[in-house]
Design a protein around this motif. Structure first.
Motif, PDB file in Angstrom:
ATOM      1  N   ALA A   1       6.684   1.409 -20.594  1.00  0.00           N
ATOM      2  CA  ALA A   1       8.113   1.182 -20.798  1.00  0.00           C
ATOM      3  C   ALA A   1       8.391   0.584 -22.179  1.00  0.00           C
ATOM      4  O   ALA A   1       9.345   0.964 -22.850  1.00  0.00           O
ATOM      5  N   LEU A   2       7.519  -0.332 -22.610  1.00  0.00           N
ATOM      6  CA  LEU A   2       7.706  -0.940 -23.935  1.00  0.00           C
ATOM      7  C   LEU A   2       7.635   0.115 -25.026  1.00  0.00           C
ATOM      8  O   LEU A   2       8.444   0.131 -25.956  1.00  0.00           O
TER       9      LEU A   2
ATOM     10  N   GLU B   1       7.615  -9.846 -24.318  1.00  0.00           N
ATOM     11  CA  GLU B   1       9.017 -10.199 -24.510  1.00  0.00           C
ATOM     12  C   GLU B   1       9.175 -11.710 -24.550  1.00  0.00           C
ATOM     13  O   GLU B   1       8.255 -12.440 -24.208  1.00  0.00           O
ATOM     14  N   SER B   2      10.370 -12.172 -24.912  1.00  0.00           N
ATOM     15  CA  SER B   2      10.558 -13.615 -24.944  1.00  0.00           C
ATOM     16  C   SER B   2      10.431 -14.174 -23.531  1.00  0.00           C
ATOM     17  O   SER B   2      10.871 -13.556 -22.565  1.00  0.00           O
TER      18      SER B   2
ATOM     19  N   VAL C   1      14.346   3.182 -18.946  1.00  0.00           N
ATOM     20  CA  VAL C   1      13.992   1.785 -19.082  1.00  0.00           C
ATOM     21  C   VAL C   1      14.026   1.161 -17.703  1.00  0.00           C
ATOM     22  O   VAL C   1      14.950   1.422 -16.938  1.00  0.00           O
ATOM     23  N   PRO C   2      13.029   0.341 -17.365  1.00  0.00           N
ATOM     24  CA  PRO C   2      13.092  -0.328 -16.061  1.00  0.00           C
ATOM     25  C   PRO C   2      14.292  -1.256 -15.993  1.00  0.00           C
ATOM     26  O   PRO C   2      14.624  -1.923 -16.970  1.00  0.00           O
ATOM     27  N   ARG C   3      14.936  -1.277 -14.830  1.00  0.00           N
ATOM     28  CA  ARG C   3      16.114  -2.128 -14.660  1.00  0.00           C
ATOM     29  C   ARG C   3      15.689  -3.587 -14.541  1.00  0.00           C
ATOM     30  O   ARG C   3      14.535  -3.884 -14.351  1.00  0.00           O
ATOM     31  N   GLY C   4      16.671  -4.446 -14.620  1.00  0.00           N
ATOM     32  CA  GLY C   4      16.416  -5.856 -14.343  1.00  0.00           C
ATOM     33  C   GLY C   4      15.807  -6.595 -15.515  1.00  0.00           C
ATOM     34  O   GLY C   4      15.735  -6.080 -16.633  1.00  0.00           O
ATOM     35  N   GLU C   5      15.374  -7.795 -15.236  1.00  0.00           N
ATOM     36  CA  GLU C   5      14.868  -8.681 -16.271  1.00  0.00           C
ATOM     37  C   GLU C   5      13.576  -9.341 -15.818  1.00  0.00           C
ATOM     38  O   GLU C   5      13.272  -9.360 -14.637  1.00  0.00           O
TER      39      GLU C   5
END
Lengths: 346, 268
Positions: A269-270, A63-64, A288-292
């Motif tokens: 998850a991806l 991810e970015s 989807v996993p929560r959070g960032e």
């Protein structure tokens, strides 16, 4: 089938000598307080190891903000490693500087993400492609033109006579990206770094550009690093994939193995999140996993994915950094779930 | 004569929006027809420059100055909103019935206003709520879209991209409109955030019974929400179908050509 044979051959020929070795690479950026005074590091790349052999393609997925651009810039010689090293073509990046560094860079082609901002707007296609040749000392004008023609033919930008005098804005997005690829290929590099080469293009053009890159790779026995956040395009490429999260490589495997049988919860998850078009998608919620992703200044202890991980082992994942486990040959994953200590803890 | 049944929320007939340009007339939206039923989502798929954002602007009558032709019918709940004058349209339709999350809305939030005040503003202007009431409903919306409540008092730059997109969505929902038009809501976001936002829209669709028009170029993501699909090419809709038949087998050559990129696990 023939594709696979070629790949296997080129691997066995040069198996002992990877063209590119990333050796425990760290790239940290220093944070300053009020313009001076130390305020910590952004650990963009934190201990990355992998090898790439001649003629192989490797995809880097993440991810970015996961550090994939920092990794790429370091390979290109635009960043200096904080710790560890990049060894390309038997040359150590940390020991290279000045004129040597320029020659080092000439051996690596770079395909930028956004073709429109990567091309100078006031230069014609001919000048854009001539520039690298001039800089690298091809002084014979005739030879330069001959090489430009050859490369334009390879990237299928025809009719050549019409394309040469054009400015970038007169070309479509797909054509612009072909010019960028031609520019990257014109010095006949051994390694091509492609940074999301299709993310700015329309869906119908994407396949053509990816096929073009694949053809060039097979024809010239090129090594390619293909950087992307989009798992749906990697299958057009790459023998290998590695997945990055928060500055670390968390899983590395053959392309089919990783797509069919992901091991790390984040890879899982991806894949779960990147959908195939199907009308039934609208009826179900995705897990989807929560959070960032975490801040790289102060990353979580232990496994960096642990605050979001659905399979966290308390007292282990959030304390100790996970080991690299080789689950099957060529399939490595940095996760406690596949380690003995982790299995015992469950 | 009107074929609009009671279930149709929005019926667009022969909608045209042409722009004047130096090189001639740009036919951005050229005779578009489609229907949208209550509590359904239509996805408009197309490449950049095919006129899909202009279509959204034409429905909401958010027009630039260089309009050349703007005609056709837009029936909302059976009433032709194209006949409304500008003031009535502003009072009756925008925000109240149809709201829109424009492209890159998350980067368009006011940097010097707290997120909560921004989200509450449409409720104060269009529903005549007092500031306290509006903030209260902003709070409820934040719960719906999964933004932590204390973010009400933060500024846009303190939020991540995903959270700002959620806030923009909360703003579009605060007036409880019948229809929300989303222009590329997830294209600037990461895969996991994208999936989170799509989950969220599915939930909003069930809980608030909102209808959606989702404008995107990403076929795979669009299948997450679509009940029906319209494929746009060069200002015209070239294929319309319900999601099941479209995703099983797209028919128009253009739809087919953009198809092979989006499957994850099979290699050609």
């Amino acid at each position: 089938m023939s594709e696979m044979d070629n790949g296997a051959q080129s691997v066995s020929k040069t198996e002992d000598e990877p063209i590119l070795q990333i050796d425990n690479l760290h790239v940290w950026y220093e944070l300053k307080r009020f313009g001076f005074g130390h305020a910590g590091y952004v650990r963009a790349v934190d201990g990355v190891d992998f090898d790439l052999r001649q003629g192989e393609a490797m995809a880097c997925v993440g991810e970015s903000g996961c550090g994939k651009s920092s990794l790429m810039k370091t390979i290109l010689g635009l960043n200096r490693p904080t710790k560890g090293d990049v060894i390309f073509d038997n040359q150590r990046l940390t020991e290279t500087s000045g004129e040597d560094l320029r020659l080092y860079r000439a051996k690596i082609g770079y395909v930028q993400q956004d073709p429109f901002s990567a091309l100078p707007p006031f230069m014609t296609v001919q000048r854009i492609l001539e520039e690298p040749l001039v800089i690298n000392g091809v002084s014979d004008k005739k030879e330069r033109i001959a090489r430009i023609r050859k490369i334009l033919e390879e990237v299928k930008l025809t009719p050549i006579e019409e394309v040469l005098p054009k400015f970038p804005h007169m070309l479509s997005g797909g054509q612009q990206q072909r010019v960028v690829i031609a520019r990257a290929m014109i010095m006949e590099p051994k390694l091509l770094v492609a940074d999301e080469p299709v993310s700015m293009l329309d869906a119908s053009v994407r396949v053509e550009i990816l096929r073009l890159l694949r053809n060039l790779q097979e024809k010239h026995n090129l090594s390619v690093i293909y950087i992307t956040h989009d798992l749906s395009t990697v299958r057009y490429f790459s023998e290998y994939i590695f997945v990055m999260y928060a500055g670390e490589v968390i899983e590395i495997a053959k392309m089919e193995d990783l797509l069919q049988d992901p091991k790390h919860p984040y890879t899982f998850a991806l894949l779960e999140a990147s959908s195939d078009p199907d009308a039934n998608n609208a009826l179900v919620m995705r897990e989807v996993p929560r959070g960032e992703p975490p801040s790289l200044v102060n990353p979580p202890k232990g496994c960096r994915f642990n605050p979001r991980c659905p399979k966290i082992i308390e007292g282990l994942c959030d304390v100790k950094r996970p080991p690299n486990v080789e689950v099957t040959p060529h399939h490595k994953v940095a996760c406690w779930l596949y380690d003995e200590e982790g299995m015992n803890a469950v | 004569m009107e074929s609009a049944s009671n279930h149709d929320l929005l019926v667009v007939k022969n909608l045209r929006l042409h722009f004047k340009a130096r090189a001639g007339v740009v036919q951005a939206v050229d005779g578009v027809d489609f229907k949208l039923r209550k509590n359904q989502a239509t996805v408009v798929i197309g490449e950049s420059g095919c006129g899909k954002s202009s279509l959204a602007k034409a429905i909401l009558r958010l027009l630039p100055r260089n309009v050349d032709t703007y005609d056709g019918q837009v029936l909302l709940n059976g009433k032709d909103i194209m006949q409304y004058n500008t003031e009535t349209f502003r009072r009756e339709v925008r925000w109240k019935k149809i709201s829109m999350v424009p492209q890159a809305a998350m980067n368009a939030l006011n940097p010097v206003m707290r997120i909560g005040d921004q989200v509450a503003e449409p409720a104060m202007i269009h529903m005549g709520l007092s500031k306290d009431e509006a903030l209260k409903s902003a709070l409820q919306m934040f719960e719906h879209v999964g933004v932590p409540v204390d973010f009400l008092h933060r500024y846009a730059f303190e939020l991540s991209g995903g959270m700002r997109q959620r806030a923009a969505l909360a703003m579009s929902l605060i007036t409880l409109p019948d229809l929300v038009i989303l222009d590329e809501p997830t294209s600037a976001l990461d895969v996991l955030t994208q999936a989170n936002i799509m989950n969220l829209m599915k939930r909003v669709k069930q809980e608030l019974e909102t209808s959606f028009i989702l404008i995107t170029h990403d076929i795979a993501t669009s299948s997450e929400l679509a009940d029906s699909v319209a494929v746009m090419y060069a200002g015209q809709i070239v294929e319309v179908g319900d999601a099941h038949s479209f995703f099983a087998e797209p028919l128009h050559p253009y739809s087919k050509s953009s198809w092979p990129v989006c499957h994850v696990c099979e290699r050609q």
